[in-house]
Design a protein around this motif. Structure first.
Motif, mmCIF file in Angstrom:
data_model
loop_
_atom_site.group_PDB
_atom_site.id
_atom_site.type_symbol
_atom_site.label_atom_id
_atom_site.label_comp_id
_atom_site.label_asym_id
_atom_site.label_seq_id
_atom_site.Cartn_x
_atom_site.Cartn_y
_atom_site.Cartn_z
ATOM 1 N N ILE A 1 1.764 16.961 -9.500
ATOM 2 C CA ILE A 1 1.654 16.229 -10.758
ATOM 3 C C ILE A 1 0.372 16.627 -11.497
ATOM 4 C CG2 ILE A 1 1.552 13.936 -11.825
ATOM 5 C CD1 ILE A 1 4.282 14.583 -10.544
ATOM 6 N N THR A 2 -0.720 16.843 -10.774
ATOM 7 C CA THR A 2 -1.968 17.281 -11.407
ATOM 8 C C THR A 2 -1.758 18.587 -12.155
ATOM 9 O OG1 THR A 2 -3.320 16.189 -9.732
ATOM 10 C CG2 THR A 2 -4.384 17.938 -10.995
ATOM 11 N N VAL B 1 0.860 -1.179 0.000
ATOM 12 C CA VAL B 1 0.000 0.000 0.000
ATOM 13 C C VAL B 1 0.897 1.230 0.000
ATOM 14 C CG1 VAL B 1 -1.716 1.302 1.316
ATOM 15 C CG2 VAL B 1 -1.858 -1.199 1.208
ATOM 16 N N LEU B 2 0.560 2.176 -0.867
ATOM 17 C CA LEU B 2 1.297 3.433 -0.930
ATOM 18 C C LEU B 2 0.349 4.559 -0.552
ATOM 19 C CD1 LEU B 2 3.105 2.854 -4.342
ATOM 20 C CD2 LEU B 2 3.967 2.357 -2.055
ATOM 21 N N GLU B 3 0.632 5.244 0.542
ATOM 22 C CA GLU B 3 -0.127 6.437 0.909
ATOM 23 C C GLU B 3 0.543 7.604 0.197
ATOM 24 O OE1 GLU B 3 -0.270 6.785 5.170
ATOM 25 O OE2 GLU B 3 -2.060 5.539 5.237
ATOM 26 N N ILE B 4 -0.223 8.317 -0.605
ATOM 27 C CA ILE B 4 0.321 9.342 -1.492
ATOM 28 C C ILE B 4 -0.036 10.716 -0.951
ATOM 29 C CG2 ILE B 4 0.344 10.182 -3.864
ATOM 30 C CD1 ILE B 4 -0.818 7.279 -4.536
ATOM 31 N N SER B 5 0.977 11.548 -0.742
ATOM 32 C CA SER B 5 0.738 12.868 -0.157
ATOM 33 C C SER B 5 -0.018 13.779 -1.116
ATOM 34 C CB SER B 5 2.060 13.533 0.244
ATOM 35 O OG SER B 5 2.726 14.032 -0.892
ATOM 36 N N ASP B 6 -0.796 14.682 -0.541
ATOM 37 C CA ASP B 6 -1.508 15.685 -1.335
ATOM 38 C C ASP B 6 -0.529 16.542 -2.132
ATOM 39 O OD1 ASP B 6 -3.865 14.753 -0.237
ATOM 40 O OD2 ASP B 6 -3.959 16.324 1.287
ATOM 41 N N LYS B 7 0.630 16.788 -1.545
ATOM 42 C CA LYS B 7 1.653 17.602 -2.209
ATOM 43 C C LYS B 7 2.056 16.981 -3.554
ATOM 44 C CE LYS B 7 5.666 17.529 -0.177
ATOM 45 N NZ LYS B 7 6.828 17.751 0.696
ATOM 46 N N LEU B 8 2.250 15.673 -3.575
ATOM 47 C CA LEU B 8 2.631 14.998 -4.819
ATOM 48 C C LEU B 8 1.483 15.034 -5.822
ATOM 49 C CD1 LEU B 8 4.467 13.283 -6.608
ATOM 50 C CD2 LEU B 8 3.635 11.264 -5.377
ATOM 51 N N MET C 1 4.907 7.232 -11.366
ATOM 52 C CA MET C 1 3.690 6.448 -11.269
ATOM 53 C C MET C 1 2.447 7.348 -11.263
ATOM 54 S SD MET C 1 2.581 3.832 -8.235
ATOM 55 C CE MET C 1 2.559 5.170 -7.040
ATOM 56 N N ILE C 2 2.460 8.383 -10.446
ATOM 57 C CA ILE C 2 1.312 9.291 -10.364
ATOM 58 C C ILE C 2 1.130 10.041 -11.681
ATOM 59 C CG2 ILE C 2 0.342 11.287 -9.143
ATOM 60 C CD1 ILE C 2 0.318 8.547 -7.621
ATOM 61 N N TYR C 3 2.222 10.388 -12.324
ATOM 62 C CA TYR C 3 2.134 11.032 -13.642
ATOM 63 C C TYR C 3 1.399 10.118 -14.631
ATOM 64 C CZ TYR C 3 3.470 12.901 -18.147
ATOM 65 O OH TYR C 3 3.426 13.387 -19.428
#
Length: 190
Positions: free
Chosen positions: A99-100, A88-95, A158-160
């Motif tokens: 990227i958004t 599980v990867l908890e993804i920060s709002d900052k990231l 990954m998020i990109y």
């Protein structure tokens, strides 16, 4: 970890500037209810499978070929019937925000539809992010002095990929005359 407990997650997880990496191993039958807390959670199965119900509205089984993204403060009821290992990867709002912004500029789309696109998301295939998951896992398990830097680098990639794919979906759905959308509809009906 062999159970969902926020105190254990905060102690045993590996945390970088952008993500928290959590590894779970369930050797036996396991049933529980847990929350996704303040960050998005990207949940993958490395081995085995898991039945989940998200916010009492969506339920499904997923395995090593799939992943889900849970929004913050989701409630998840889960049941594991076979030995299962999960990452599980908890993804920060900052990231996500960073990227958004880049994806919206690149695709020339408004940020708000893309932001609404992130909901309890079930993907039928993890092919899109499989390499990134492997890179993050290898870096987390490695002994490099730069492991946090590398994990953040792979998390950005990954998020990109995820947000670019979602952005493309937003573009297609915003124009009902889009030829790709029409082709998809024809394939579904035929």
């Amino acid at each position: 970890m062999n159970r969902f407990d926020r105190n254990i997650e905060l102690c045993d997880g590996l945390e970088t500037d952008y993500i928290r990496v959590l590894y779970y191993e369930f050797p036996d039958y396991y049933k529980d209810i847990y929350r996704s807390y303040e960050y998005y959670r990207l949940c993958t199965i490395l081995e085995g499978s898991k039945y989940v119900e998200v916010d009492k509205s969506q339920n499904f089984v997923y395995d090593s070929g799939q992943f889900i993204v849970l929004p913050p403060e989701s409630t998840v009821s889960m049941e594991i019937a076979t030995p299962t290992r999960a990452l599980v990867l908890e993804i920060s709002d900052k990231l996500i925000s960073r990227i958004t912004d880049n994806v919206c500029v690149e695709l020339d789309i408004d940020k708000s539809p893309l932001s609404r696109e992130i909901h309890p998301l079930f993907r039928t295939s993890s092919d899109l992010i499989r390499d990134d998951i492997h890179k993050i896992t290898d870096a987390a398990l490695g002994k490099s002095n730069s492991k946090e830097f590398l994990i953040d680098l792979y998390a950005q990639e990954m998020i990109y990929k995820l947000l670019t794919t979602m952005g493309s979906n937003v573009i297609m759905r915003s124009n009902p005359d889009n030829p790709i959308l029409k082709a998809i509809e024809m394939m579904k009906s035929g």
